[in-house]
Scaffold this active site. Structure first.
Site, PDB file in Angstrom:
ATOM      1  N   ASN A  10       0.850  -1.193   0.000  1.00 17.95           N
ATOM      2  CA  ASN A  10       0.000   0.000   0.000  1.00 17.95           C
ATOM      3  C   ASN A  10       0.891   1.250   0.000  1.00 17.95           C
ATOM      4  OD1 ASN A  10      -1.436   2.272   1.086  1.00 17.95           O
ATOM      5  ND2 ASN A  10      -3.084   0.889   1.668  1.00 17.95           N
ATOM      6  N   ASP A  12      -0.108   4.482  -0.132  1.00 16.91           N
ATOM      7  CA  ASP A  12      -0.826   5.722   0.235  1.00 16.91           C
ATOM      8  C   ASP A  12       0.082   6.755   0.885  1.00 16.91           C
ATOM      9  OD1 ASP A  12      -3.145   4.501  -0.588  1.00 16.91           O
ATOM     10  OD2 ASP A  12      -3.951   4.176   1.421  1.00 16.91           O
ATOM     11  N   HIS A  13       0.947   6.282   1.797  1.00 15.57           N
ATOM     12  CA  HIS A  13       1.658   7.266   2.608  1.00 15.57           C
ATOM     13  C   HIS A  13       2.870   7.893   1.906  1.00 15.57           C
ATOM     14  CE1 HIS A  13      -1.262   6.861   5.560  1.00 15.57           C
ATOM     15  NE2 HIS A  13      -1.016   5.594   5.794  1.00 15.57           N
ATOM     16  N   ARG A  21       3.723  18.878   1.084  1.00 13.88           N
ATOM     17  CA  ARG A  21       4.370  20.043   0.481  1.00 13.88           C
ATOM     18  C   ARG A  21       3.752  20.453  -0.854  1.00 13.88           C
ATOM     19  NH1 ARG A  21       9.522  21.851   2.346  1.00 13.88           N
ATOM     20  NH2 ARG A  21       9.153  21.939   4.557  1.00 13.88           N
ATOM     21  N   HIS A  46      -5.571   3.674  -1.788  1.00 13.38           N
ATOM     22  CA  HIS A  46      -6.896   4.074  -1.303  1.00 13.38           C
ATOM     23  C   HIS A  46      -7.187   5.481  -1.787  1.00 13.38           C
ATOM     24  CE1 HIS A  46      -9.680   4.516   2.498  1.00 13.38           C
ATOM     25  NE2 HIS A  46     -10.307   4.786   1.371  1.00 13.38           N
ATOM     26  N   ARG A  48      -9.272   8.251  -1.272  1.00 13.52           N
ATOM     27  CA  ARG A  48     -10.246   8.712  -0.275  1.00 13.52           C
ATOM     28  C   ARG A  48     -11.105   9.840  -0.831  1.00 13.52           C
ATOM     29  NH1 ARG A  48     -10.382   8.043   5.242  1.00 13.52           N
ATOM     30  NH2 ARG A  48      -9.051   6.374   5.977  1.00 13.52           N
ATOM     31  N   ARG A  52      -6.860  12.884   0.573  1.00 17.04           N
ATOM     32  CA  ARG A  52      -5.777  13.345   1.455  1.00 17.04           C
ATOM     33  C   ARG A  52      -4.436  12.727   1.082  1.00 17.04           C
ATOM     34  NH1 ARG A  52      -7.360  10.184   7.006  1.00 17.04           N
ATOM     35  NH2 ARG A  52      -9.360  11.136   6.575  1.00 17.04           N
ATOM     36  N   HIS A  53      -4.432  11.584   0.402  1.00 24.96           N
ATOM     37  CA  HIS A  53      -3.150  11.040  -0.076  1.00 24.96           C
ATOM     38  C   HIS A  53      -3.213  10.738  -1.577  1.00 24.96           C
ATOM     39  CE1 HIS A  53      -5.217   7.434   1.317  1.00 24.96           C
ATOM     40  NE2 HIS A  53      -4.899   7.610   2.576  1.00 24.96           N
ATOM     41  N   GLU A  73      -8.621   0.604  -3.132  1.00 20.81           N
ATOM     42  CA  GLU A  73      -9.478   0.657  -1.932  1.00 20.81           C
ATOM     43  C   GLU A  73     -10.435   1.819  -2.110  1.00 20.81           C
ATOM     44  OE1 GLU A  73      -7.110   0.982   1.546  1.00 20.81           O
ATOM     45  OE2 GLU A  73      -6.157  -0.949   1.256  1.00 20.81           O
ATOM     46  N   THR A 103      -7.139   6.808   9.896  1.00 22.60           N
ATOM     47  CA  THR A 103      -6.946   5.705   8.962  1.00 22.60           C
ATOM     48  C   THR A 103      -8.238   4.890   9.010  1.00 22.60           C
ATOM     49  OG1 THR A 103      -5.588   3.767   8.451  1.00 22.60           O
ATOM     50  CG2 THR A 103      -5.794   4.337  10.778  1.00 22.60           C
ATOM     51  N   THR A 104      -8.283   3.772   8.289  1.00 24.88           N
ATOM     52  CA  THR A 104      -9.508   2.972   8.287  1.00 24.88           C
ATOM     53  C   THR A 104      -9.591   2.233   9.616  1.00 24.88           C
ATOM     54  OG1 THR A 104      -9.114   2.744   5.937  1.00 24.88           O
ATOM     55  CG2 THR A 104     -10.853   1.390   6.863  1.00 24.88           C
ATOM     56  N   GLU A 154     -11.160  -9.114   2.983  1.00 23.50           N
ATOM     57  CA  GLU A 154      -9.899  -8.787   3.653  1.00 23.50           C
ATOM     58  C   GLU A 154     -10.238  -8.540   5.119  1.00 23.50           C
ATOM     59  OE1 GLU A 154      -7.244  -6.010   1.765  1.00 23.50           O
ATOM     60  OE2 GLU A 154      -6.420  -5.383   3.684  1.00 23.50           O
ATOM     61  N   HIS A 193      -3.740  -4.426   7.907  1.00 22.23           N
ATOM     62  CA  HIS A 193      -3.838  -3.256   8.767  1.00 22.23           C
ATOM     63  C   HIS A 193      -2.955  -3.426  10.007  1.00 22.23           C
ATOM     64  CE1 HIS A 193      -5.732   0.682   9.351  1.00 22.23           C
ATOM     65  NE2 HIS A 193      -5.320   0.494  10.593  1.00 22.23           N
ATOM     66  N   GLY A 194      -2.005  -2.518  10.126  1.00 23.68           N
ATOM     67  CA  GLY A 194      -1.148  -2.497  11.304  1.00 23.68           C
ATOM     68  C   GLY A 194      -0.098  -3.598  11.326  1.00 23.68           C
ATOM     69  N   GLY A 215       1.017  -1.292   4.408  1.00 24.73           N
ATOM     70  CA  GLY A 215       1.413   0.024   3.956  1.00 24.73           C
ATOM     71  C   GLY A 215       2.235   0.815   4.945  1.00 24.73           C
ATOM     72  N   HIS A 216       1.615   1.259   6.014  1.00 24.60           N
ATOM     73  CA  HIS A 216       2.203   2.264   6.893  1.00 24.60           C
ATOM     74  C   HIS A 216       3.586   1.857   7.397  1.00 24.60           C
ATOM     75  CE1 HIS A 216       2.760   4.488  10.711  1.00 24.60           C
ATOM     76  NE2 HIS A 216       2.243   5.471  10.010  1.00 24.60           N
TER      77      HIS A 216
HETATM   78  N1  PXP Z   1      -5.896  -2.994   3.907  1.00 21.48           N
HETATM   79  C1  PXP Z   1      -6.837  -2.023   3.891  1.00 21.48           C
HETATM   80  C2  PXP Z   1      -8.173  -2.350   3.320  1.00 21.48           C
HETATM   81  C3  PXP Z   1      -6.555  -0.735   4.395  1.00 21.48           C
HETATM   82  O1  PXP Z   1      -7.496   0.225   4.371  1.00 21.48           O
HETATM   83  C4  PXP Z   1      -5.258  -0.478   4.885  1.00 21.48           C
HETATM   84  C5  PXP Z   1      -4.922   0.882   5.423  1.00 21.48           C
HETATM   85  O2  PXP Z   1      -5.116   1.853   4.507  1.00 21.48           O
HETATM   86  C6  PXP Z   1      -4.324  -1.500   4.839  1.00 21.48           C
HETATM   87  C7  PXP Z   1      -4.661  -2.758   4.371  1.00 21.48           C
HETATM   88  C8  PXP Z   1      -2.892  -1.287   5.254  1.00 21.48           C
HETATM   89  O3  PXP Z   1      -2.807  -0.964   6.590  1.00 21.48           O
HETATM   90  P1  PXP Z   1      -1.408  -0.404   7.121  1.00 21.48           P
HETATM   91  O4  PXP Z   1      -1.163   0.880   6.418  1.00 21.48           O
HETATM   92  O5  PXP Z   1      -1.658  -0.245   8.587  1.00 21.48           O
HETATM   93  O6  PXP Z   1      -0.380  -1.441   6.796  1.00 21.48           O
END
Ligand code: PXP
Length: 242
Positions: A10, A12-13, A21, A46, A48, A52-53, A73, A103-104, A154, A193-194, A215-216
């Protein structure tokens, strides 16, 4: 032997940092190219409602220039449905979305939104897009996914990831049971997630899980060791667990 576990990265970040910036750097497209070279099996982004990203232009460029499957997403809205139908990603993962959340923060209440989700899932499926529902690991949400005809779910691993290792067992059991139930119903289970290299092992070891989306942690770790190394370390942690 269980099948190879896929890793969706992912990005996104990368866009979050770019947008802090304005301008074009760092470009999530470059992150997708590095992810592909590091062995990622897919790119997740994702779009959104508040942009935002990831932006609409990012999605267009990812579809044009990246060969890896794109997992978009999206919230279950008419606007996002139209964007998905325009760009036709490999997969669309329907997520809950609230503007004020960082976040989600939890899974989609598929069971409570069957009427809203039915036409959206149907139109995505008709367009050949693989639909996934980002849900909590509960029997009620899996039943809803069955009713909706979603080929993939998921599972939100936020609750699992939130606990220190010593207190994780009940959440891991809940996840393991949910994965088994989904698979028994012919649904392909994914998770995310996480997740970090420190906590991914027990999740990666659940044999029916086909894909993790991360992702994060990867983007954060990339600041210190580079994105290529961060992805390779994650891949290694997943492979050891399998
Ligand atoms: N899967 C989904 C559906 C998500 O929304 C996210 C967070 O955007 C992730 C996975 C990844 O989560 P993380 O960024 O905490 O790894």
């Amino acid at each position: 032997m269980t099948a190879r576990l896929r890793l969706g990265v992912n990005i996104d970040h990368v866009a979050t940092i770019r947008n802090a910036r304005g301008g074009g750097h760092p470009d999530p497209l470059r992150a997708a190219e590095i992810a592909a070279a590091a062995g990622a099996d897919g790119i997740t982004a994702h779009l959104r409602e508040d942009r935002r990203h990831i932006t609409d232009d990012d999605i267009a460029r990812l579809r044009e220039r990246i060969a890896l499957p794109l997992n978009l997403e999206m919230a279950a809205t008419e606007e996002m449905l139209a964007i998905a139908l325009k760009h036709r990603p490999h997969a669309a993962c329907i997520v809950p979305e609230r503007r004020e959340e960082r976040t989600t923060e939890g899974g989609l209440d598929a069971a409570g939104q069957i009427a809203t989700l039915t036409p959206i899932v149907g139109k995505l499926r008709d367009a050949g897009i693989r639909v996934s529902l980002f849900i909590e690991p509960t029997a009620a949400q899996i039943e809803a996914a069955v009713k909706l005809g979603a080929p993939v779910v998921e599972f939100h691993t936020g609750a699992y990831a939130h606990f220190p290792e010593a207190d994780r067992a009940p959440e891991l059991r809940r996840l393991t049971d949910a994965v088994a139930l989904a698979a028994k119903n012919g649904i392909e289970p994914h998770a995310g997630h996480g997740l970090t290299t420190a906590n991914v092992g027990p999740v990666a070891a659940i044999p029916q899980i086909a894909e993790l989306n991360i992702g994060h942690y990867l983007i954060g770790e990339a600041i210190f060791i580079g994105l290529d190394a961060a992805i390779r370390e994650m891949r290694a942690a997943m492979d050891v667990a399998r």
